[in-house]
Write a protein that holds these residues in place. Structure first.
Motif, PDB file in Angstrom:
ATOM      1  N   GLU A  63       0.860  -1.187   0.000  1.00 51.36           N
ATOM      2  CA  GLU A  63       0.000   0.000   0.000  1.00 51.36           C
ATOM      3  C   GLU A  63       0.895   1.235   0.000  1.00 51.36           C
ATOM      4  N   ALA A  64       0.693   2.113  -1.000  1.00 47.95           N
ATOM      5  CA  ALA A  64       1.576   3.276  -1.136  1.00 47.95           C
ATOM      6  C   ALA A  64       1.468   4.214   0.063  1.00 47.95           C
ATOM      7  N   ASP A  65       0.251   4.377   0.586  1.00 47.52           N
ATOM      8  CA  ASP A  65       0.015   5.291   1.706  1.00 47.52           C
ATOM      9  C   ASP A  65       0.338   4.569   3.009  1.00 47.52           C
ATOM     10  N   ARG A  66       1.446   4.951   3.638  1.00 47.38           N
ATOM     11  CA  ARG A  66       1.874   4.270   4.866  1.00 47.38           C
ATOM     12  C   ARG A  66       0.832   4.412   5.978  1.00 47.38           C
ATOM     13  N   ARG A  67       0.141   5.552   6.029  1.00 49.28           N
ATOM     14  CA  ARG A  67      -0.860   5.754   7.076  1.00 49.28           C
ATOM     15  C   ARG A  67      -2.004   4.756   6.923  1.00 49.28           C
ATOM     16  N   ARG A  68      -2.404   4.495   5.684  1.00 49.93           N
ATOM     17  CA  ARG A  68      -3.482   3.522   5.449  1.00 49.93           C
ATOM     18  C   ARG A  68      -3.034   2.109   5.852  1.00 49.93           C
ATOM     19  N   ARG A  69      -1.756   1.796   5.609  1.00 45.31           N
ATOM     20  CA  ARG A  69      -1.218   0.509   6.044  1.00 45.31           C
ATOM     21  C   ARG A  69      -1.355   0.360   7.552  1.00 45.31           C
ATOM     22  N   GLU A  70      -0.950   1.413   8.262  1.00 40.89           N
ATOM     23  CA  GLU A  70      -0.967   1.374   9.730  1.00 40.89           C
ATOM     24  C   GLU A  70      -2.399   1.295  10.261  1.00 40.89           C
ATOM     25  N   GLU A  71      -3.306   2.017   9.620  1.00 40.98           N
ATOM     26  CA  GLU A  71      -4.702   1.997  10.067  1.00 40.98           C
ATOM     27  C   GLU A  71      -5.304   0.604   9.911  1.00 40.98           C
ATOM     28  N   LEU A  72      -5.019  -0.048   8.789  1.00 42.12           N
ATOM     29  CA  LEU A  72      -5.562  -1.391   8.585  1.00 42.12           C
ATOM     30  C   LEU A  72      -4.941  -2.367   9.591  1.00 42.12           C
ATOM     31  N   ALA A  73      -3.636  -2.220   9.825  1.00 44.64           N
ATOM     32  CA  ALA A  73      -2.978  -3.095  10.803  1.00 44.64           C
ATOM     33  C   ALA A  73      -3.571  -2.890  12.193  1.00 44.64           C
ATOM     34  N   GLU A  74      -3.892  -1.648  12.524  1.00 45.58           N
ATOM     35  CA  GLU A  74      -4.486  -1.369  13.832  1.00 45.58           C
ATOM     36  C   GLU A  74      -5.837  -2.069  13.967  1.00 45.58           C
ATOM     37  N   ARG A  75      -6.636  -2.025  12.914  1.00 42.41           N
ATOM     38  CA  ARG A  75      -7.920  -2.720  12.931  1.00 42.41           C
ATOM     39  C   ARG A  75      -7.718  -4.228  13.066  1.00 42.41           C
ATOM     40  N   PHE A  76      -6.724  -4.751  12.365  1.00 39.15           N
ATOM     41  CA  PHE A  76      -6.447  -6.187  12.406  1.00 39.15           C
ATOM     42  C   PHE A  76      -6.063  -6.627  13.818  1.00 39.15           C
ATOM     43  N   PHE A  77      -5.117  -5.919  14.420  1.00 44.97           N
ATOM     44  CA  PHE A  77      -4.640  -6.337  15.742  1.00 44.97           C
ATOM     45  C   PHE A  77      -5.649  -6.007  16.844  1.00 44.97           C
ATOM     46  N   ASP A  78      -6.455  -4.971  16.658  1.00 40.78           N
ATOM     47  CA  ASP A  78      -7.550  -4.712  17.609  1.00 40.78           C
ATOM     48  C   ASP A  78      -8.543  -5.874  17.590  1.00 40.78           C
ATOM     49  N   ALA A  79      -8.879  -6.351  16.384  1.00 40.55           N
ATOM     50  CA  ALA A  79      -9.799  -7.485  16.263  1.00 40.55           C
ATOM     51  C   ALA A  79      -9.196  -8.727  16.906  1.00 40.55           C
ATOM     52  N   PHE A  80      -7.889  -8.905  16.760  1.00 44.75           N
ATOM     53  CA  PHE A  80      -7.223 -10.060  17.385  1.00 44.75           C
ATOM     54  C   PHE A  80      -7.344  -9.969  18.898  1.00 44.75           C
ATOM     55  N   ARG A  81      -7.050  -8.800  19.448  1.00 43.02           N
ATOM     56  CA  ARG A  81      -7.127  -8.621  20.915  1.00 43.02           C
ATOM     57  C   ARG A  81      -8.529  -8.916  21.440  1.00 43.02           C
ATOM     58  N   GLU A  82      -9.528  -8.503  20.667  1.00 42.10           N
ATOM     59  CA  GLU A  82     -10.922  -8.625  21.102  1.00 42.10           C
ATOM     60  C   GLU A  82     -11.507 -10.005  20.801  1.00 42.10           C
ATOM     61  N   GLY A  83     -10.725 -10.859  20.136  1.00 44.27           N
ATOM     62  CA  GLY A  83     -11.236 -12.183  19.780  1.00 44.27           C
ATOM     63  C   GLY A  83     -12.260 -12.141  18.666  1.00 44.27           C
ATOM     64  N   ASP A  84     -12.226 -11.090  17.849  1.00 40.57           N
ATOM     65  CA  ASP A  84     -13.212 -10.886  16.788  1.00 40.57           C
ATOM     66  C   ASP A  84     -12.727 -11.566  15.505  1.00 40.57           C
ATOM     67  N   VAL A  85     -13.004 -12.858  15.367  1.00 39.11           N
ATOM     68  CA  VAL A  85     -12.515 -13.625  14.216  1.00 39.11           C
ATOM     69  C   VAL A  85     -13.162 -13.139  12.928  1.00 39.11           C
ATOM     70  N   ASP A  86     -14.449 -12.802  12.961  1.00 40.34           N
ATOM     71  CA  ASP A  86     -15.120 -12.298  11.750  1.00 40.34           C
ATOM     72  C   ASP A  86     -14.496 -10.977  11.300  1.00 40.34           C
ATOM     73  N   GLY A  87     -14.139 -10.138  12.279  1.00 44.14           N
ATOM     74  CA  GLY A  87     -13.483  -8.882  11.944  1.00 44.14           C
ATOM     75  C   GLY A  87     -12.132  -9.105  11.277  1.00 44.14           C
ATOM     76  N   LEU A  88     -11.414 -10.127  11.730  1.00 48.39           N
ATOM     77  CA  LEU A  88     -10.132 -10.471  11.108  1.00 48.39           C
ATOM     78  C   LEU A  88     -10.341 -10.984   9.686  1.00 48.39           C
TER      79      LEU A  88
END
Length: 307
Positions: A164-189
């Motif tokens: 992803e060219a936009d580094r901020r968008r990369r970080e935002e998606l990663a934040e959503r991914f790892f937040d879902a992991f912490r919360e046990g949200d498999v569908d979100g992952l």
């Protein structure tokens, strides 16, 4: 300036060169230390400390890489570089080259090159050294180094990873991914995975893993559906970090010991590749390492909370 002061000023550069050639934090640190010993023992000061030290650390790294290649051929499962959380060397004029060359995907591409091609590519394309300096460092003529650079660039361009060219968008998606992991949200992952996502693990035969590679959103989703509840019940901690210049995280047990690192390749708003390093030998430079076998047993024995 004393030799020791000159060396300390150049240490970040020397480590960064060695790490990119070797793909190992511990071996890069050893190469830098050996470079200091040779510098300290040299009878006359060189005309350029930077040129001298860069040449020495490059030669040492090439020799180490040649012997390491034999070990890597016998390695159990996929081999990944030792994860690096931050590059100690910064150069605003070459920030793009430095960042791109640090990713797991780029370092794995470098593995396809011969040791000489790899060293020439790193010195030329990443750090912008001139061919006279490179020729001195690798013990070849300038013409030979130009040929090595062309071959290396051709190999690297053919497999160059896309992010992803936009580094901020990369970080935002990663934040959503790892937040879902912490919360046990498999569908979100699952919603963040590309259809052809890959989950690849480097355990080196020293850590539990179902198999080295999982392909496709359905298979990776199944792994996450098994892994996430176990990790949440264990009380594990997901600590978001840059891992080799890409969005990632350190996974820790409840006592703060390192279980693994994860690095994400993100493109088109989806996770394309997940690379995990579980081999404890590759995690020791980050602090105390957990016993992943024991953690898995403990998580499996914890009862699910009653519905």
């Amino acid at each position: 300036m004393t030799r020791a002061e000159e060396f300390e000023e150049l240490r970040p550069l020397l480590f960064s060169i060695a790490y990119r050639i070797l793909g190992s934090v511990s071996e890069a640190e050893d190469a830098v230390q050996e470079t200091w010993l040779r510098y300290e023992a040299s009878p006359t000061p060189p005309a350029s400390a930077k040129a001298f030290l860069s040449a020495v650390v490059t030669r040492i790294s090439i020799d180490v890489l040649r012997s390491a290649r034999v070990r890597r051929e016998e390695y159990v499962g996929p081999w990944f570089p030792e994860p690096l959380l931050s590059d100690p060397y910064e150069d605003p004029e070459r920030s793009a080259e430095l960042a791109d060359s640090l990713s797991m995907a780029a370092l794995l591409l470098l593995e396809r090159l011969s040791p000489l091609e790899r060293a020439v590519f790193v010195l030329r394309e990443v750090f912008g050294f001139g061919f006279p300096e490179i020729a001195s460092a690798v013990g070849r003529s300038e013409a030979a180094c130009r040929q090595l650079a062309v071959r290396a660039r051709r190999h690297m361009d053919a497999g160059r990873p896309r992010f992803e060219a936009d580094r901020r968008r990369r970080e935002e998606l990663a934040e959503r991914f790892f937040d879902a992991f912490r919360e046990g949200d498999v569908d979100g992952l699952r919603a963040l995975l590309a259809a052809d996502v890959q989950l690849v693990g480097d355990g080196g035969g020293k850590a539990p893993q179902w198999k080295p590679v999982f392909l496709g959103a359905e298979n990776v989703g199944r792994v996450l559906a098994t892994l996430v509840p176990l990790f949440v019940r264990l009380g594990g901690v997901v600590e978001q970090h840059q891992v080799n210049g890409q969005p990632g995280a350190i996974f820790r047990d409840p006592d703060g010991r390192v279980l693994s690192t994860w690095a994400l390749d993100v493109l088109d708003g989806q996770v394309q590749t997940i690379r995990t390093v579980i081999n404890p030998d590759k995690l020791r430079h980050m602090g105390p390492v957990a016993d992943t076998w024991a953690a898995l047993r403990e998580a499996s024995q914890i009862r699910r909370p009653a519905d």
